[in-house]
Design a protein around this motif. Structure first.
Motif, PDB file in Angstrom:
ATOM      1  N   GLY A  47       9.794   0.157   0.108  1.00 35.29           N
ATOM      2  CA  GLY A  47       9.669   0.610   1.489  1.00 35.29           C
ATOM      3  C   GLY A  47       9.871   2.104   1.613  1.00 35.29           C
ATOM      4  N   MET A  50       6.910   3.953   0.275  1.00 35.06           N
ATOM      5  CA  MET A  50       5.772   3.946   1.186  1.00 35.06           C
ATOM      6  C   MET A  50       5.989   4.934   2.328  1.00 35.06           C
ATOM      7  N   VAL A  51       7.242   5.009   2.810  1.00 33.98           N
ATOM      8  CA  VAL A  51       7.521   5.960   3.887  1.00 33.98           C
ATOM      9  C   VAL A  51       7.318   7.382   3.386  1.00 33.98           C
ATOM     10  N   GLY A  54       3.601   8.108   2.694  1.00 35.94           N
ATOM     11  CA  GLY A  54       2.905   8.216   3.969  1.00 35.94           C
ATOM     12  C   GLY A  54       3.219   9.509   4.678  1.00 35.94           C
ATOM     13  N   LEU A  55       4.470   9.926   4.583  1.00 34.63           N
ATOM     14  CA  LEU A  55       4.878  11.165   5.242  1.00 34.63           C
ATOM     15  C   LEU A  55       4.179  12.360   4.619  1.00 34.63           C
TER      16      LEU A  55
ATOM     17  N   LEU B 148       8.468  16.979  12.131  1.00 35.97           N
ATOM     18  CA  LEU B 148       8.744  16.154  10.949  1.00 35.97           C
ATOM     19  C   LEU B 148       9.489  14.873  11.315  1.00 35.97           C
ATOM     20  N   LYS B 151       7.175  12.329  12.855  1.00 36.81           N
ATOM     21  CA  LYS B 151       6.311  11.727  11.832  1.00 36.81           C
ATOM     22  C   LYS B 151       7.102  10.737  10.991  1.00 36.81           C
ATOM     23  N   LEU B 152       8.352  11.083  10.693  1.00 33.60           N
ATOM     24  CA  LEU B 152       9.191  10.211   9.878  1.00 33.60           C
ATOM     25  C   LEU B 152       9.436   8.892  10.601  1.00 33.60           C
ATOM     26  N   ARG B 155       6.209   6.861  10.675  1.00 31.96           N
ATOM     27  CA  ARG B 155       5.873   6.277   9.383  1.00 31.96           C
ATOM     28  C   ARG B 155       6.842   5.144   9.025  1.00 31.96           C
ATOM     29  N   GLY B 156       8.134   5.370   9.281  1.00 29.66           N
ATOM     30  CA  GLY B 156       9.132   4.335   9.013  1.00 29.66           C
ATOM     31  C   GLY B 156       8.859   3.093   9.847  1.00 29.66           C
ATOM     32  N   VAL B 159       5.803   1.234   8.411  1.00 31.03           N
ATOM     33  CA  VAL B 159       6.071   0.483   7.170  1.00 31.03           C
ATOM     34  C   VAL B 159       6.853  -0.784   7.494  1.00 31.03           C
ATOM     35  N   THR B 163       5.535  -4.568   6.840  1.00 29.63           N
ATOM     36  CA  THR B 163       6.258  -5.481   5.955  1.00 29.63           C
ATOM     37  C   THR B 163       6.578  -6.791   6.661  1.00 29.63           C
TER      38      THR B 163
END
Lengths: 89, 249
Positions: A47, A50-51, A54-55, B148, B151-152, B155-156, B159, B163
């Motif tokens: 995980g 992937m983060v 992706g970032l 940033l 975006k973090l 993206r988190g 994901v 999942t």
């Protein structure tokens, strides 16, 4: 089938596999006991990977902001000409 | 950027009409700009714009009425509501007045650019899909104006959602979408969430029901004005939404 049922089935199958490994001792027991922990840790690492990936690859479009400003100018010009009272923002 | 030829769309789109639902609240300037851009980019398409305004105090409805004089009352429908009643009900309200066989939903704040509308339409015609959703997270798409941290979190969140939910689309919280009208009516009736969890719920439920979903890349230029609304409470709401979707879809 509801999604949660799919996930539960998967977990049950994995648990059955783990228990059978414990029973038949194909792998040394001390190692088998730790397998679920390894699994969870691997999942967590995957995980995070992937983060991170992706970032890094996050698509950005700074030029679009400029194009948008141009579109706004064009739109304001047209609308003013047609008598639409946009005023100032 | 590639300009899409509209010639190939003229033959079949006589039968198709696109109802574009735009919920608004205090978007006096943006609604005028959006409508200009929609008419500019859909010049060969049969469509109508349905503005669902929730009683904006800044005069959004006056502007829409002026735009109706310019473009025609049959092309721009103003279907207002007395006060802020939520996004989901805004779509449902717009749906009741939609005469097209396809429905587009998009934001009024110019983060969704109408120039992508032809690519939505074209993808739907090429594949016969029931839903075409815009994705910001693939090549050809993108975001501007996010720092940033933003975006973090994005993206988190993505994901985590992938999942847990295996949704089949890359952008779950996006709200720039084209639906076959019957499909939207079917999906929206079973959704109960609010805010962006609502957008997630729509696409996940549609995916579970087996509807054919396609994605097209879009660029998303975030509002320049105003702060990014992503505090702790939003994150908690998101997590609660994920668990709800995990269990009920």
């Amino acid at each position: 089938m509801k999604h949660i049922v799919k996930i539960m089935t998967l977990l049950v199958a994995l648990s059955a596999l783990w228990i059978s490994l414990l029973q038949t001792s194909i792998i040394p027991e001390s190692y088998t006991w730790l397998l679920p922990l390894y699994f969870i840790i691997s999942l967590g690492c995957y995980g995070l990977l992937m983060v991170g990936v992706g970032l890094m690859r996050f698509p950005t479009c700074p030029h679009e902001a400029i194009l948008l400003q141009q579109d706004i100018v064009e739109a304001k010009g047209f609308l003013k000409g047609k008598g639409v009272d946009i005023g100032s923002d | 950027m590639v300009m899409i030829s509209d010639a190939s769309m003229e033959v079949t789109e006589e039968k198709n009409k696109y109802s574009i639902i735009v919920p608004t609240y205090n978007e006096r300037l943006n609604i005028a700009l959006i409508i200009y851009l929609i008419f500019k980019h859909l010049s060969n398409v049969n469509f109508e714009v349905i503005v669902v305004d929730d009683g904006s105090p800044d005069g959004t409805q006056d502007i829409v009425e002026q735009l109706q004089q310019v473009y025609g009352e049959d092309r721009i429908l103003l279907r207002a509501r007395p006060k802020k009643l939520g996004l989901g009900t805004a779509y449902m309200h717009g749906l009741k007045h939609a005469s097209g066989n396809f429905v587009v939903i998009m934001d009024a704040d110019l983060s969704h650019h109408p120039k992508y509308l032809p690519s939505f339409i074209r993808r739907q015609m090429e594949t016969g899909a029931s839903i075409v959703t815009g994705t910001r997270y693939v090549k050809g798409g993108g975001v501007h104006g996010w720092n940033l941290m933003r975006k973090l979190t994005s993206r988190g969140a993505n994901v985590l959602a992938h999942t847990l939910l295996w949704p089949g689309v890359s952008d779950l919280t996006g709200s720039f979408r084209l639906y076959r009208k019957s499909v939207l009516e079917d999906v929206i009736s079973s959704c109960v969430s609010k805010g962006y969890v609502f957008q997630m719920e729509m696409i996940v439920r549609a995916s579970r029901k087996g509807y054919h979903i396609e994605e097209v890349p879009i660029t998303f230029v975030d509002r320049v004005y105003g702060s990014s609304k992503l505090g702790g409470s939003e994150i908690v709401e998101y997590l609660k939404g994920l668990v709800y979707l995990l269990v009920t879809t």
